[in-house]
Enzyme design. Structure first.
Site, PDB file in Angstrom:
ATOM      1  N   GLN A  95       0.981  -1.337  -0.143  1.00  0.00           N
ATOM      2  CA  GLN A  95      -0.158   0.003  -0.013  1.00  0.00           C
ATOM      3  C   GLN A  95       1.227   1.517  -0.067  1.00  0.00           C
ATOM      4  OE1 GLN A  95      -2.548  -0.166   3.408  1.00  0.00           O
ATOM      5  NE2 GLN A  95      -3.508  -2.312   2.647  1.00  0.00           N
ATOM      6  N   HIS A  96       0.226   2.428  -0.341  1.00  0.00           N
ATOM      7  CA  HIS A  96       1.312   3.544  -0.196  1.00  0.00           C
ATOM      8  C   HIS A  96       1.743   4.056   1.051  1.00  0.00           C
ATOM      9  CE1 HIS A  96       0.342   4.520  -4.424  1.00  0.00           C
ATOM     10  NE2 HIS A  96      -0.255   3.821  -4.542  1.00  0.00           N
ATOM     11  N   ALA A  97       2.839   4.741   0.867  1.00  0.00           N
ATOM     12  CA  ALA A  97       2.996   4.958   2.062  1.00  0.00           C
ATOM     13  C   ALA A  97       1.925   6.116   2.689  1.00  0.00           C
ATOM     14  CB  ALA A  97       4.612   5.535   2.139  1.00  0.00           C
ATOM     15  N   ASP A 157       4.814   2.238  -4.180  1.00  0.00           N
ATOM     16  CA  ASP A 157       4.582   3.759  -5.740  1.00  0.00           C
ATOM     17  C   ASP A 157       5.735   3.452  -6.282  1.00  0.00           C
ATOM     18  OD1 ASP A 157       3.397   5.275  -2.834  1.00  0.00           O
ATOM     19  OD2 ASP A 157       5.303   4.354  -1.174  1.00  0.00           O
TER      20      ASP A 157
END
Length: 606
Positions: free
Chosen positions: A244-246, A255
């Site tokens: 998942q995105h930071a 990312d």
């Protein structure tokens, strides 16, 4: 026993012996806290370590010999601090294990943590999935070997079918974005690759990378690998934090996907333009095609945005395809107008600069691109944001102890909210769960176009290397030189740390360090694919090449069908395994669809 829970707001109930948790949820654990001090009460405060420079939450006040039960988050380490009569006693850090139960014993002089109930851990489903796909690979290899031995009439008995991806008319020089003018092709949200294109073969006929099918197969494989990874991530990636995105600063697997699409678009752009100029297509005609494809890309992005929200009063305008279309439009027109065929750069003309002609020849393009990236940096650090000041202001909310709670994204967020208004940008934020910010911020906002153009131009540089130099070793050396250089410069800008660098690595803002570091990974991964596939011919690219041939179909298709069975469903139970099954099924299903389309010679391009 109860108290306010850590981060979740859910109370944790335990049995009388305090060992077996009666509550279990993904990314959470049960923590029983006991104050063993018979005289003094102790206050417990805590905060996620991921929440940088955030005020600690008050978790519980424990009377002498008192206890409380809490739910703690296990995704990131937790910072804990104790106080007595508002005077700090000591602090410590703990990283709890998912679905486990812990006993934290406190007193005025110290603490101890013991594991009272263990769990299998969240990563076992990943291991099982890897073993499953490895077994599938072994079965396929065995079947392919048996088939090749049984088929005595085959002309290529020395190569197992898995090592070949035969597509007689797939070009290796696809255009970015919508596709190239040569025919139908594949799209990777950043690079639409043409499907049938003899011009592509001609364009590389004078190089050493020409495959049996006349294509730069490694580019299709890189594109297919990236689209497969994007689908997996968009399906949730098993709800693992690294898929998942930071939340704000930092870099995860998720990312990397979008920047790689942008980079691949640049590589494809060079091949496409060279092919069209060889066919004596006029610059004006190419520009019109670029404009048309950019408009289609932008429109497709709006359609995809409309899937989740068709209310015009809150309709989101920015998006992934919109960013790709805008960058493709600018860089495409710039490169077409300034393009010079590599063969025109003779050794006599360039003299001592001949060995650097791929860098010197496009000096004007690089001047414009670097100028735009510099403008992005100046705006970020100089533009005064009303009520917030200047500079890098972070995610807002709890960050920096709440000093800039309504300043999410700094100048980038301010410009988007000023132009689009908060109603027409991304309504949430990847930082909201950690930093509790309430201001909307769009990761595909306007200011990020300037650094995205730099990333696209770096992809163009890779494509220029491939069409300029014929030797495999020379190409790979130059690609890896770019990888090392961009990685080091990006590291210097962020000071090789996650927080407090000059320019933090930040996907939400498409910071300069983020662009350079993700480009470095792109150069490295493509070099690996190129070496294995096009240079040494050890792998035919299956199964990723099929996705690379039809990436626009896969991208748009999975966005449209994600919530429709059998393409997607609501996972049963709060377990990583059920979410991982959904993500793997979604990615595998679309990969299979790409293979079927390839067998039927069905390719979608714009």
């Amino acid at each position: 026993m109860s108290s306010s829970a850590l981060e979740t707001g859910v109370e944790c109930y335990v049995s009388d012996n305090g060992e077996q948790p009666l509550y279990s949820k993904m990314d959470e654990a049960c923590l029983v806290v006991h104050n063993s001090d018979a005289l003094n009460s102790i206050e417990l405060y805590g905060q996620s370590k991921e929440c940088y420079k955030c005020t600690f939450w008050h978790y519980a006040t424990l009377p002498p010999n008192g206890s409380a039960s809490l739910i703690v988050n296990t995704t990131y380490p937790t910072l804990l601090s104790t106080k007595h009569l508002h005077t700090r006693l000591y602090g410590f850090e703990a990283h709890f294990k998912e679905s486990a139960s812990y006993l934290l014993t406190l007193n005025s002089s110290g603490y101890s943590i013991s594991l009272t109930h263990n769990s299998d851990g969240p990563y076992h489903p990943l291991l099982y999935a890897l073993l499953f796909y490895f077994m599938l690979l072994m079965v396929y290899l065995l079947a392919s070997l048996l088939q090749s031995r049984m088929d005595s009439s085959s002309d290529d008995t020395e190569t197992a079918p898995i090592l070949r991806a035969s597509r007689t008319s797939v070009n290796d020089i696809s255009e970015p974005g919508p596709g190239n003018d040569q025919s139908s092709s594949s799209f990777n949200p950043a690079t639409f690759a043409p499907a049938t294109s003899t011009e592509a073969e001609n364009a590389l006929a004078d190089t050493s990378v020409k495959q049996r099918s006349g294509k730069l197969l490694s580019l299709d494989v890189f594109r297919g690998f990236t689209i497969a990874l994007m689908i997996f991530v968009n399906y949730g990636g098993g709800n693992y934090y690294f898929f998942q995105h930071a939340p704000w600063n930092g870099l995860t697997v998720a990312d990397l996907v979008f920047p790689w699409f942008v980079w691949i678009m640049g590589v494809s752009m060079m091949f496409s333009f060279k092919a069209q100029f060889r066919r004596e297509v006029t610059r004006q005609a190419i520009v019109w095609k670029i404009i048309k494809r950019s408009v289609i890309l932008f429109s497709l992005g709006l359609v995809i945005n409309g899937i989740s929200n068709s209310n015009l009063t809150t309709f989101r305008i920015p998006g992934v395809l919109q960013r790709l279309g805008g960058c493709y439009l600018f860089v495409g027109i710039m490169e077409v107008l300034l393009f010079e065929a590599p063969e025109l750069a003779s050794a006599e003309y360039w003299g001592g600069w001949y060995m650097f002609r791929d860098l010197v020849q496009p000096w004007l393009q690089w001047s414009i691109t670097i100028g735009l990236a510099s403008i992005q940096a100046v705006i970020t650090y100089v533009l005064p944001v009303p009520g917030c000041g200047r500079g890098y202001l972070g995610p807002g909310g709890l960050h920096n102890y709440g000093m800039y709670s309504n300043c999410t994204g700094g100048a980038a967020g301010y410009i988007d909210r000023l132009i689009f208004t908060s109603n027409h940008i991304y309504r949430s934020s990847t930082a909201r769960k950690i930093y509790q910010n309430s201001v909307s911020h769009d990761p595909e906002g306007l200011l990020g176009y300037l650094t995205s153009i730099l990333l696209l131009e770096m992809g163009v540089a890779a494509g220029r290397i491939l069409i300029t130099y014929d030797d495999h070793k020379n190409r790979v050396f130059r690609l890896l030189t770019w990888a090392v250089t961009s990685g080091i410069v990006g590291g210097v800008l962020c000071e090789f740390k996650k927080e407090d660098g000059i320019v933090p690595v930040n996907k939400n803002l498409w910071s300069l360090s983020y662009v350079l570091i993700t480009a470095s990974f792109a150069f490295i991964l493509f070099s690996a694919f190129y070496t294995i596939i096009d240079w040494h011919k050890k792998w035919g690219g299956n199964p990723f090449c099929f996705a690379g041939y039809n990436s626009i179909l896969l991208y748009v298709g999975h966005e449209l069908m994600m919530g429709i069975f059998p393409f997607g469903w609501t996972p049963v139970g709060p377990y990583h395994g059920t979410y991982l099954l959904l993500a793997l099924w979604g990615a595998s299903l679309w990969m299979f669809i790409a293979y079927v389309c390839h067998r039927k010679q069905f390719y979608v391009s714009i």
